[in-house]
Design a protein around this motif. Structure first.
Motif, short mmCIF file in Angstrom:
data_model
loop_
_atom_site.label_atom_id
_atom_site.label_comp_id
_atom_site.label_asym_id
_atom_site.label_seq_id
_atom_site.Cartn_x
_atom_site.Cartn_y
_atom_site.Cartn_z
N GLY A 142 -29.86 -15.29 -11.50
CA GLY A 142 -31.20 -15.83 -11.73
C GLY A 142 -31.22 -17.34 -11.78
N ARG A 143 -30.29 -17.92 -12.52
CA ARG A 143 -30.20 -19.38 -12.63
C ARG A 143 -29.88 -20.01 -11.28
N ASP A 146 -37.26 -16.38 -18.92
CA ASP A 146 -36.20 -15.59 -19.52
C ASP A 146 -36.59 -15.31 -20.97
N ILE A 147 -35.98 -14.32 -21.56
CA ILE A 147 -36.23 -14.02 -22.98
C ILE A 147 -35.46 -14.99 -23.88
N ASN A 148 -34.42 -15.63 -23.32
CA ASN A 148 -33.54 -16.52 -24.08
C ASN A 148 -33.95 -17.98 -23.89
N GLY A 149 -34.73 -18.49 -24.82
CA GLY A 149 -35.23 -19.86 -24.70
C GLY A 149 -34.15 -20.91 -24.77
N LYS A 177 -30.96 -20.75 -23.72
CA LYS A 177 -30.25 -20.87 -22.44
C LYS A 177 -31.16 -21.44 -21.35
N LEU A 178 -32.46 -21.15 -21.44
CA LEU A 178 -33.42 -21.68 -20.45
C LEU A 178 -33.44 -23.20 -20.45
N LYS A 179 -33.16 -23.80 -21.63
CA LYS A 179 -33.21 -25.26 -21.75
C LYS A 179 -32.27 -25.95 -20.77
N LYS A 180 -31.23 -25.25 -20.34
CA LYS A 180 -30.27 -25.84 -19.41
C LYS A 180 -30.88 -26.08 -18.03
N ILE A 216 -38.50 -27.31 -11.26
CA ILE A 216 -38.39 -26.13 -12.11
C ILE A 216 -39.15 -26.33 -13.42
N ARG A 217 -40.00 -25.37 -13.74
CA ARG A 217 -40.67 -25.31 -15.04
C ARG A 217 -40.16 -24.06 -15.74
N THR A 218 -39.83 -24.17 -17.02
CA THR A 218 -39.29 -23.02 -17.74
C THR A 218 -40.31 -22.44 -18.70
#
Length: 299
Positions: free
Chosen positions: A108-109, A126-129, A131-134, A141-143
Motif C-alpha cells: 500500500g505504501r 489506513d487505520i494506523n495514524g 505509521k501514516l505520518k511517514k 499525497i494526502r493522508t
C-alpha cells in the motif's frame, strides 16, 4: 579563493542525492547557498553547514517560488534539481485522483508513492495514524485515518472527493461519474494455487478474485473497470512480523526462500509498478482480470 566565491546559488530538491551533494559542494567552494526542499525535516540535516541557508519550498506552487525570489536581491545560479522526470514529461497518472487503503506500509505504501510519482493526487488511508505520518510531506499525497470496516467513515471519505478515478482496495463513489477504476488486492495463495496451512487466507483471497470478476461484469457498461493483483511472497513488514512470530524464525525464513524460484522475494516496489499500470490509461481496455506477480511460484 573558492571557485564560487561571492556567487549566490539557489537549488531545489536539496535534501538528498544529487541535490544535497551539490549544495555542500557549492558551499565548500565559497558560494552563498539557499537549499530548498518540500521536506523540512530532512532539510535540517543541512543546517549548520557554513554557507548554506535552508528553506522549505514547494516548487510546484507559484506563490512559494515567487516569495523565494523576493528574498534575493540577485541570484547567480539556479539549480533545478526538482525538475524530475514526472514533471518534465506527462506523468502516466497526471490529473488522476486515487484513493487507497492499507497505505501505511508494504504494498500500500509503495503504491501510494508510485502513484504520486506519476502525477496523481493521492489520498492514502489506513487505520494506523502513526505509521501514516511517514507518508506526510511526500508531494501529491494526502493522508487520512480511515477504518474501512466502518461504513460511516468510508462514506465520509467519499464525500470529501468530487470525483475519484481509481480506488485501490476500497469501494464506492464512481457510479455518478460513469467512470472509474477499482484495483483489489488478492494473492497467488487463492484459487490460483493451493498453499499448505493457508486455507482460511486462501479462501478469502479467492473470494476477492470472484468479487473482482463480478464487479467488472456488473459495471462494465457504466464505465467502471475492476482488476485485482495477485502477488506471491512479498518482502513486507507484515511478512517479517509473521516470520519473527514463528518458533524458529531462521528456519521460517529459509522455508519462504526455498519456494522462490527466482532466488529472491518480490519487493513492494515491484508490485507498485503493476499498480501504476492498472491505474493508468495504459490499461484502459483491461478489466475483470487477475494479475499474477509471483516470480513463477505458481508455475
Amino acid at each position: 579563493m573558492g571557485r564560487l566565491d561571492g556567487k549566490v546559488i539557489v537549488l531545489s530538491d536539496a535534501t538528498q542525492g544529487i541535490g544535497r551533494a551539490a549544495a555542500i559542494a557549492f558551499a565548500n567552494e565559497g558560494a552563498q547557498v539557499t537549499a530548498t526542499d518540500i521536506n523540512g525535516e530532512k532539510l535540517k540535516k543541512l543546517e549548520g553547514i557554513r554557507g548554506i541557508r535552508t528553506k522549505v519550498v514547494d516548487v510546484t506552487k507559484k506563490e512559494e517560488v515567487e516569495a523565494l525570489a523576493q528574498e534575493h536581491a540577485h541570484v547567480d545560479v539556479v539549480f533545478n534539481v526538482a525538475v524530475r522526470r514526472e514533471r518534465c514529461i506527462m506523468g502516466r497518472l497526471d490529473g488522476k485522483v486515487i484513493v487507497l487503503s492499507a497505505a501505511a506500509q508494504g504494498i500500500g505504501r509503495a503504491a501510494a508513492i508510485a502513484f504520486a510519482n506519476e502525477g496523481a493526487q493521492v489520498t492514502a488511508t489506513d487505520i494506523n495514524g502513526e505509521k501514516l505520518k511517514k507518508l506526510e510531506g511526500i508531494r501529491g499525497i494526502r493522508t487520512k485515518v480511515v477504518d474501512v470496516t466502518k461504513k460511516e467513515e468510508v462514506e465520509a471519505l467519499a464525500q470529501e472527493h468530487a470525483h475519484v478515478d481509481v480506488v485501490f482496495n476500497v469501494a464506492g463513489c464512481m457510479l455518478e461519474k460513469k467512470s472509474g477504476n477499482i484495483i483489489n488486492m488478492s494473492s497467488v495463495a487463492s484459487s490460483i494455487k493451493g498453499v499448505v496451512n493457508r486455507f482460511v487466507y486462501s479462501t478469502s483471497k479467492a473470494a476477492v478474485i470472484g468479487l473482482t470478476k463480478s464487479i467488472a461484469a456488473d459495471f462494465i457498461e457504466q464505465g467502471i473497470r475492476c482488476n485485482c493483483i495477485c502477488p506471491g511472497t512479498v518482502d513486507t513488514p507484515s511478512l517479517r512480523d509473521r516470520i519473527q512470530a514463528q518458533p524458529d524464525p531462521e528456519k521460517a525464513y529459509k522455508d519462504f526462500m526455498a519456494r522462490q524460484k527466482t532466488g529472491r522475494m518480490c519487493t513492494a516496489e515491484e508490485v507498485a509498478h503493476l499498480c501504476v499500470y492498472l491505474a493508468s490509461d495504459e490499461s484502459a481496455y483491461v478489466t475483470g482480470t487477475e494479475h499474477i506477480i509471483d516470480g513463477g511460484w505458481s508455475l
